[in-house]
Write a protein that holds these residues in place. Structure first.
Motif, PDB file in Angstrom:
ATOM      1  N   ASN A 411       0.355   0.040  -7.940  1.00 58.61           N
ATOM      2  CA  ASN A 411      -0.997  -0.020  -7.360  1.00 58.61           C
ATOM      3  C   ASN A 411      -0.943  -0.100  -5.841  1.00 58.61           C
ATOM      4  O   ASN A 411      -1.729   0.553  -5.144  1.00 58.61           O
ATOM      5  CB  ASN A 411      -1.761  -1.220  -7.931  1.00 58.61           C
ATOM      6  CG  ASN A 411      -2.122  -1.027  -9.394  1.00 58.61           C
ATOM      7  OD1 ASN A 411      -2.216   0.112  -9.870  1.00 58.61           O
ATOM      8  ND2 ASN A 411      -2.295  -2.120 -10.117  1.00 58.61           N
ATOM      9  N   ARG A 412      -0.010  -0.918  -5.317  1.00 59.56           N
ATOM     10  CA  ARG A 412       0.099  -1.034  -3.860  1.00 59.56           C
ATOM     11  C   ARG A 412       0.563   0.295  -3.254  1.00 59.56           C
ATOM     12  O   ARG A 412       0.031   0.748  -2.241  1.00 59.56           O
ATOM     13  CB  ARG A 412       1.075  -2.149  -3.499  1.00 59.56           C
ATOM     14  CG  ARG A 412       1.368  -2.247  -1.974  1.00 59.56           C
ATOM     15  CD  ARG A 412       0.090  -2.509  -1.158  1.00 59.56           C
ATOM     16  NE  ARG A 412      -0.456  -3.782  -1.448  1.00 59.56           N
ATOM     17  CZ  ARG A 412      -0.152  -4.915  -0.811  1.00 59.56           C
ATOM     18  NH1 ARG A 412       0.719  -4.884   0.167  1.00 59.56           N
ATOM     19  NH2 ARG A 412      -0.729  -6.037  -1.147  1.00 59.56           N
ATOM     20  N   LEU A 417      -0.453   5.135  -0.290  1.00 58.40           N
ATOM     21  CA  LEU A 417      -0.329   6.582  -0.242  1.00 58.40           C
ATOM     22  C   LEU A 417      -1.674   7.237   0.045  1.00 58.40           C
ATOM     23  O   LEU A 417      -1.753   8.200   0.816  1.00 58.40           O
ATOM     24  CB  LEU A 417       0.244   7.099  -1.558  1.00 58.40           C
ATOM     25  CG  LEU A 417       0.513   8.593  -1.648  1.00 58.40           C
ATOM     26  CD1 LEU A 417       1.583   9.001  -0.636  1.00 58.40           C
ATOM     27  CD2 LEU A 417       0.964   8.980  -3.052  1.00 58.40           C
ATOM     28  N   LYS A 418      -2.731   6.708  -0.555  1.00 53.84           N
ATOM     29  CA  LYS A 418      -4.067   7.271  -0.314  1.00 53.84           C
ATOM     30  C   LYS A 418      -4.443   7.132   1.163  1.00 53.84           C
ATOM     31  O   LYS A 418      -4.883   8.098   1.810  1.00 53.84           O
ATOM     32  CB  LYS A 418      -5.089   6.544  -1.196  1.00 53.84           C
ATOM     33  CG  LYS A 418      -6.555   6.949  -0.962  1.00 53.84           C
ATOM     34  CD  LYS A 418      -6.805   8.385  -1.370  1.00 53.84           C
ATOM     35  CE  LYS A 418      -8.296   8.710  -1.436  1.00 53.84           C
ATOM     36  NZ  LYS A 418      -8.993   8.565  -0.168  1.00 53.84           N
ATOM     37  N   ASP A 438       5.748  -3.648   1.840  1.00 51.66           N
ATOM     38  CA  ASP A 438       4.463  -4.352   1.842  1.00 51.66           C
ATOM     39  C   ASP A 438       4.482  -5.541   0.886  1.00 51.66           C
ATOM     40  O   ASP A 438       3.848  -6.568   1.136  1.00 51.66           O
ATOM     41  CB  ASP A 438       3.345  -3.384   1.441  1.00 51.66           C
ATOM     42  CG  ASP A 438       3.176  -2.240   2.427  1.00 51.66           C
ATOM     43  OD1 ASP A 438       4.186  -1.573   2.717  1.00 51.66           O
ATOM     44  OD2 ASP A 438       2.057  -2.017   2.905  1.00 51.66           O
ATOM     45  N   MET A 439       5.176  -5.378  -0.239  1.00 50.30           N
ATOM     46  CA  MET A 439       5.419  -6.490  -1.163  1.00 50.30           C
ATOM     47  C   MET A 439       6.882  -6.888  -0.973  1.00 50.30           C
ATOM     48  O   MET A 439       7.783  -6.142  -1.356  1.00 50.30           O
ATOM     49  CB  MET A 439       5.158  -6.056  -2.602  1.00 50.30           C
ATOM     50  CG  MET A 439       3.722  -5.603  -2.855  1.00 50.30           C
ATOM     51  SD  MET A 439       3.500  -4.880  -4.502  1.00 50.30           S
ATOM     52  CE  MET A 439       3.845  -6.302  -5.546  1.00 50.30           C
ATOM     53  N   PRO A 440       7.167  -8.023  -0.354  1.00 47.05           N
ATOM     54  CA  PRO A 440       8.545  -8.377   0.019  1.00 47.05           C
ATOM     55  C   PRO A 440       9.524  -8.327  -1.135  1.00 47.05           C
ATOM     56  O   PRO A 440      10.705  -8.031  -0.942  1.00 47.05           O
ATOM     57  CB  PRO A 440       8.399  -9.795   0.573  1.00 47.05           C
ATOM     58  CG  PRO A 440       6.979  -9.875   1.036  1.00 47.05           C
ATOM     59  CD  PRO A 440       6.188  -9.042   0.081  1.00 47.05           C
ATOM     60  N   LEU A 482      11.791   2.294  -9.193  1.00 48.96           N
ATOM     61  CA  LEU A 482      12.209   3.677  -9.398  1.00 48.96           C
ATOM     62  C   LEU A 482      11.538   4.309 -10.608  1.00 48.96           C
ATOM     63  O   LEU A 482      11.456   5.536 -10.720  1.00 48.96           O
ATOM     64  CB  LEU A 482      13.729   3.744  -9.551  1.00 48.96           C
ATOM     65  CG  LEU A 482      14.527   3.290  -8.317  1.00 48.96           C
ATOM     66  CD1 LEU A 482      16.025   3.437  -8.566  1.00 48.96           C
ATOM     67  CD2 LEU A 482      14.118   4.087  -7.086  1.00 48.96           C
ATOM     68  N   ALA A 483      11.045   3.491 -11.515  1.00 53.88           N
ATOM     69  CA  ALA A 483      10.338   4.026 -12.683  1.00 53.88           C
ATOM     70  C   ALA A 483       8.953   4.546 -12.322  1.00 53.88           C
ATOM     71  O   ALA A 483       8.461   5.489 -12.949  1.00 53.88           O
ATOM     72  CB  ALA A 483      10.235   2.956 -13.767  1.00 53.88           C
ATOM     73  N   VAL A 484       8.320   3.935 -11.312  1.00 53.85           N
ATOM     74  CA  VAL A 484       6.936   4.318 -11.002  1.00 53.85           C
ATOM     75  C   VAL A 484       6.831   5.243  -9.788  1.00 53.85           C
ATOM     76  O   VAL A 484       5.828   5.946  -9.642  1.00 53.85           O
ATOM     77  CB  VAL A 484       6.049   3.066 -10.780  1.00 53.85           C
ATOM     78  CG1 VAL A 484       6.065   2.177 -12.016  1.00 53.85           C
ATOM     79  CG2 VAL A 484       6.489   2.287  -9.549  1.00 53.85           C
TER      80      VAL A 484
END
Length: 757
Positions: A411-412, A417-418, A438-440, A482-484
Motif C-alpha cells: 500500500n505504501r 508510486l502514484k 519510507d517504512m524503516p 520482493l513478492a509484492v
C-alpha cells in the motif's frame, strides 16, 4: 568516415564493443545497429572481425525522398563513377518505414534506374544487375520521407562465414550464436582453461563459433566475397595486409589447447556438423558425436560452459514431451556439471522452470522473428530447485503477498508510486526514486528508469539491516517485499534488479559485482544515457544529481568546462548539450571514461574539442599548475574516500577538499565557477581556508523532489573565484602523514556509491 553496422535486435552493445576493438570511435548504439566513425581500415576490420554484426554500411548520401521521383533525383546526384565501372554489376536493397514510397521493389528499381542513367549519360555504357555477388551492393533506408543511401561493404550478411555446407531444421545464425557465447562470458571461460559442451549441437554452430573465439580466428577470414572487392574505392593492399594479420593470429593459436564437444541425437545433424567443422578447419579442436541426452556426462574438465539451444515447439512434438526433455536436461546438468556455467537459449521460457535450476540472468534475443530468452545459470547446489529447496507454489506466493506486513508495504509503495509517477509525468522526468525506506522495517530504495518510449526498469536496493535485528526477520521482510514489488510496479521480474548495500570497513571496497557488460538506454530530459543494472553497485546515473546536472547545462553556454571525478560523464553531456565551447573529462577509471565517451556519442555530442583524460584527478591538477589552460566552469564531485593502486596517496574528501579546490582554482579563469558536491553526510566545508571564493550553499536547490526523504544525500556548493591572490595550494604530503579522522568506505578506481551512512 562514418559507417553503420547493422546487427540482430538486442546485441548492439556487443557489436559496439567489437567495433571499438577494431578502432572505431564515436559509437552510437541503436536497437538494430551501431553508428560509428573510423578509417576505411576500421570498416575493413569490422567486416573481417565482427562476430555479431550483420552488415557494414558506408553512407554515400542523405536526402529528402518523399516520392519516387525525389528518390531518383537524389540517387542520380551522387557521382557513381567513383564507385562502379561503366560495365560493372550492382544490386539494390531498399527498406524502411513511414515513407511515401510504400512499394519497396519499385523504390529499388528507381534507385537502380538512377545509377544506370547516370553512368549511361556519363560514359555511354551502363551497369547491369547481379543479385548474388555484384561489384557493389547499394542499401537504401527510408525514414520519414528521408533516404540514407549507403554502400554495403559486407556485400552479403556477415553471419555467413562460408563454413556452413548445409544445416538442419531451424539453424541458429552464426552471429546470434556468437552473441549468445559473448553474453555467457565464453571468451573469459576459454582463456581460463574452461571447456564447452553443447548437448544439442545440431549442425555445430555454437561449438564452431566458440572455437573461432577461443582460437582468435577472424570470422570473416573464410569468405572470398565482400561488397568492397569490386568497388572502385577498394584498397587492395590494405585488405591483403589485414588478411595476412588474421592468418598470423590464427597460426599463433594452432598449438593452443581448447576442448569443445557437441552431441545430438540426430545422425544427420552430426554429419552436417562434421562437414561444417572440417570446412572451418577445426576438426582437431571440436569433437562431435551422436549421443542421446540421457547419455550426457562430463568427459573432463573441472570448469566450463554447457550451452544449449533446445527445441521450443518447432522441432519436437507437444509441450508434455518438451517438458520431459527440459527436466532431463536439468537432471544431467545437476548430476554431471556442478561448478560449471550453464546457458539455455529458448523461445519457450516457461519450459526452463523444468530444469530445476534458478537462472541468475535472463537476456532477450531474437531467433528470426521468435522472441527468445537466454537463461544463464550457476550450476551449484545452492541454485537447485528440488526436494531440498522446492520452489514456492502460486498459493504460497499469494500467502506471502497477503501477509499484513506485505500488504502495508504494498500500500505504501502503491501510494508513493502514484505520487511519484504523477510528479514525473508533469515534470518530464523518466528516471526517479519511488520509495526510500519510507517504512524503516522495509529498508529498500526503489528507483525507476525509463527510456521515454514506454520501457521501464526498476533497481531495488536493500540496505543492510542492523545486527540487532534477527536474520530470519530480515529474510521474511525481504520475501514480503520482493513478492509484492513486481505486481505494484507492473514490471516483469527480468526488469527488476536487486542490489544489497552493506557498510564497508577498513580497506574494503565497493568494486564490480558482475561482468555482464549489458547496458540499457534511458532518458533524462533531452539526453539519453547508458545504465548498467548488473556489473556495479550503482547504475551509472546518480538520480539525486538530476537538478545539479540541469544547472550545469544552464551555466555552460560558451564556457570551457572541466569535469573532475567524472564517473560516466553525465555532467559532461549536460554541459556540452548546454553549449560548452569545450570540455575536459577526467577520471582514473578507463571503464568509466569509455562509458562517458559512449554517453556523449549517444547524444550526437562527441567532437574533437571534447577530450577525455584517464588520470588521478589530484595528480592531474598538480601537473596542470602554471600552464596556460583555464576553465570557466568546473564540476567536482569526488568520492568520500578513494584508494587505488594507481594513486600515490589515498583521498579523503573532508581532509583533502581544500587542497582539491585550491588546485582547481589554479586552473579557473577570473570569475570562474566551481560546482562542488560530495555525499559525505558529515561533511563540513572549510570556509576559512577558501577566502579566494564567494561560496553559496545550493544543497537545498539541487535536491530533487523524489529525494526529499534524504536531505543529506549530497551537499552542493557554488564557489566563484573572486580573489585569485588568495589562492594558496597546501604542500603535498603523503597520506600516511595523516590519520584519517573517521573510518570511511574505500572505493577502488573511484568506484562510487551513494551510502546511507
Amino acid at each position: 568516415m562514418q559507417f553503420f553496422a547493422s546487427c540482430p535486435l538486442g546485441v548492439a552493445d556487443l557489436t559496439a564493443a567489437e567495433l571499438r576493438d577494431c578502432g572505431a570511435t564515436q559509437c552510437r548504439e541503436f536497437k538494430l545497429g551501431v553508428q560509428f566513425e573510423g578509417s576505411l581500415e576500421t570498416a575493413y576490420r569490422a567486416c573481417l572481425w565482427s562476430r555479431t554484426a550483420s552488415r557494414i554500411l558506408m553512407p554515400l548520401g542523405t536526402f529528402e525522398a518523399p516520392t519516387p521521383e525525389a528518390l531518383y533525383a537524389g540517387v542520380k546526384a551522387i557521382d557513381w563513377s567513383q564507385h562502379i565501372k561503366p560495365t560493372g554489376t550492382l544490386a539494390v536493397d531498399l527498406g524502411g518505414a513511414t515513407s511515401g514510397i510504400t512499394h519497396t521493389h519499385f523504390g529499388a528499381l528507381k534507385t537502380k534506374d538512377a545509377i544506370v542513367d547516370f553512368m549511361r549519360e556519363r560514359t555511354g555504357e551502363r551497369p547491369s544487375v547481379e543479385l548474388e555477388q555484384p561489384d557493389i551492393r547499394i542499401d537504401v533506408r527510408l525514414d520519414r520521407d528521408r533516404a540514407t543511401l549507403s554502400l554495403d561493404l559486407s556485400g552479403d550478411s556477415l553471419h555467413r562465414r562460408a563454413y556452413r555446407a548445409r544445416g538442419v531444421a531451424a539453424p541458429l545464425k552464426e552471429n546470434l550464436a556468437a552473441a549468445i557465447l559473448l553474453r555467457c562470458g565464453w571468451p573469459a571461460i576459454a582463456k581460463a582453461g574452461g571447456e564447452l559442451v553443447d548437448p544439442m549441437c545440431g549442425s555445430g554452430t555454437l561449438p564452431i563459433e566458440a572455437a573461432l573465439m577461443a582460437l582468435d580466428i577472424a570470422p570473416g577470414s573464410m569468405r572470398s566475397y565482400f561488397g568492397f572487392i569490386g568497388w572502385l574505392g577498394h584498397d587492395r593492399e590494405l585488405w591483403q595486409r589485414l588478411l595476412e594479420e588474421a592468418r598470423e593470429r590464427r597460426d599463433a593459436t594452432l598449438d593452443q589447447r581448447v576442448v569443445l564437444r557437441g552431441y545430438d541425437q540426430d545422425p544427420g545433424a552430426i554429419r552436417a556438423a562434421i562437414e561444417n567443422i572440417e570446412r572451418a578447419r577445426l576438426r582437431s579442436f571440436i569433437h562431435v558425436e551422436r549421443r542421446d541426452l540421457d547419455q550426457l556426462v562430463r568427459e573432463s574438465g573441472s570448469t566450463g560452459l554447457v550451452v544449449v539451444n533446445p527445441p521450443y515447439g518447432e522441432r519436437i512434438g507437444d509441450q508434455e514431451r518438451l517438458q520431459s526433455l527440459y527436466e532431463l536436461l536439468g537432471e544431467k546438468l545437476r548430476e554431471n556439471f556442478e561448478g560449471w556455467k550453464g546457458a539455455v537459449f529458448t523461445g519457450n521460457p516457461p519450459l526452463a522452470k523444468s530444469l530445476g535450476i534458478n537462472a541468475k540472468r535472463s537476456h532477450t534475443l531474437f531467433n528470426g522473428r521468435i522472441e527468445c530468452r537466454l537463461l544463464r545459470f550457476d550450476i551449484q547446489p545452492a541454485e537447485y530447485r528440488g526436494a531440498a529447496r522446492p520452489p514456492r507454489t502460486a498459493e504460497q506466493e499469494e500467502e506471502i503477498r497477503n501477509q499484513p506486513g506485505a500488504q502495508m508495504f504494498a500500500n505504501r509503495l502503491r501510494k508513493n508510486l502514484k505520487a511519484a509517477s504523477d510528479w514525473a509525468q508533469r515534470e518530464g522526468v523518466y528516471c526517479y526514486r519511488a520509495y526510500d525506506a519510507d517504512m524503516p522495517e522495509y529498508a529498500f530504495a526503489i528507483d525507476l528508469y525509463g527510456d521515454g518510449a514506454g520501457h521501464q526498469w526498476a533497481c531495488v536496493q536493500e540496505y543492510e539491516a542492523p545486527k540487532t535485528i534477527e536474520p530470519e526477520r530480515v529474510k521474511a521482510r525481504r520475501r514480503e517485499a520482493l513478492a509484492v514489488i513486481p505486481g505494484v510496479l507492473a514490471l516483469p521480474t527480468e526488469r527488476i534488479h536487486l542490489r544489497r548495500r552493506r557498510q564497508q570497513k577498513g580497506v574494503a571496497q565497493y568494486e564490480k559485482v558482475g561482468d555482464e557488460r549489458e547496458f540499457e538506454e534511458v532518458r533524462e530530459g533531452a539526453y539519453r544515457f547508458f545504465v548498467n543494472f548488473h556489473d556495479y553497485l550503482d547504475t551509472g546515473l546518480f538520480l539525486d544529481h538530476r537538478l545539479t546536472r540541469q544547472r550545469i547545462g544552464e551555466m555552460a553556454r560558451g564556457k570551457k568546462f572541466l569535469n573532475l571525478f567524472a564517473y560516466t560523464g553525465t555532467a559532461t553531456v549536460h554541459a556540452v548539450g548546454g553549449g560548452a565551447s569545450s570540455s575536459t573529462t577526467v577520471d582514473m577509471s578507463r571503464t568509466y571514461l569509455e562509458w562517458a565517451k559512449r554517453n556523449l556519442a549517444l547524444n550526437d555530442l562527441a567532437q574533437t574539442q571534447h577530450e577525455f583524460v584517464q588520470e588521478d584527478c589530484m595528480a592531474w591538477l598538480r601537473e596542470q599548475q602554471g600552464m596556460s589552460r583555464r576553465f570557466d566552469l568546473m564540476f567536482i564531485d569526488p568520492p568520500t574516500h578513494s584508494r587505488s593502486k594507481r594513486m600515490e596517496d589515498d583521498f579523503d574528501v573532508q581532509r583533502d577538499h581544500v587542497t582539491l579546490l585550491m588546485l582547481a582554482a589554479g586552473l579557473l579563469a577570473p570569475g570562474g565557477v566551481i560546482v562542488f558536491s560530495n555525499n559525505f553526510t558529515r561533511f563540513r566545508l572549510d570556509l576559512s581556508a577558501l577566502a579566494a571564493f564567494t561560496v553559496e550553499n545550493i544543497t537545498a536547490a539541487t535536491l530533487p523532489w523524489d529525494f526529499k526523504r534524504s536531505p543529506k544525500i549530497h551537499q552542493c556548493y557554488l564557489l566563484t573565484l573572486t580573489d585569485p591572490a588568495k589562492i594558496v595550494v597546501p604542500p603535498q604530503f603523503s597520506a600516511n602523514s595523516f590519520e584519517s579522522p573517521r573510518s570511511q568506505p574505500h572505493f577502488g578506481s573511484y568506484e562510487r556509491t551513494r551510502d546511507r551512512s
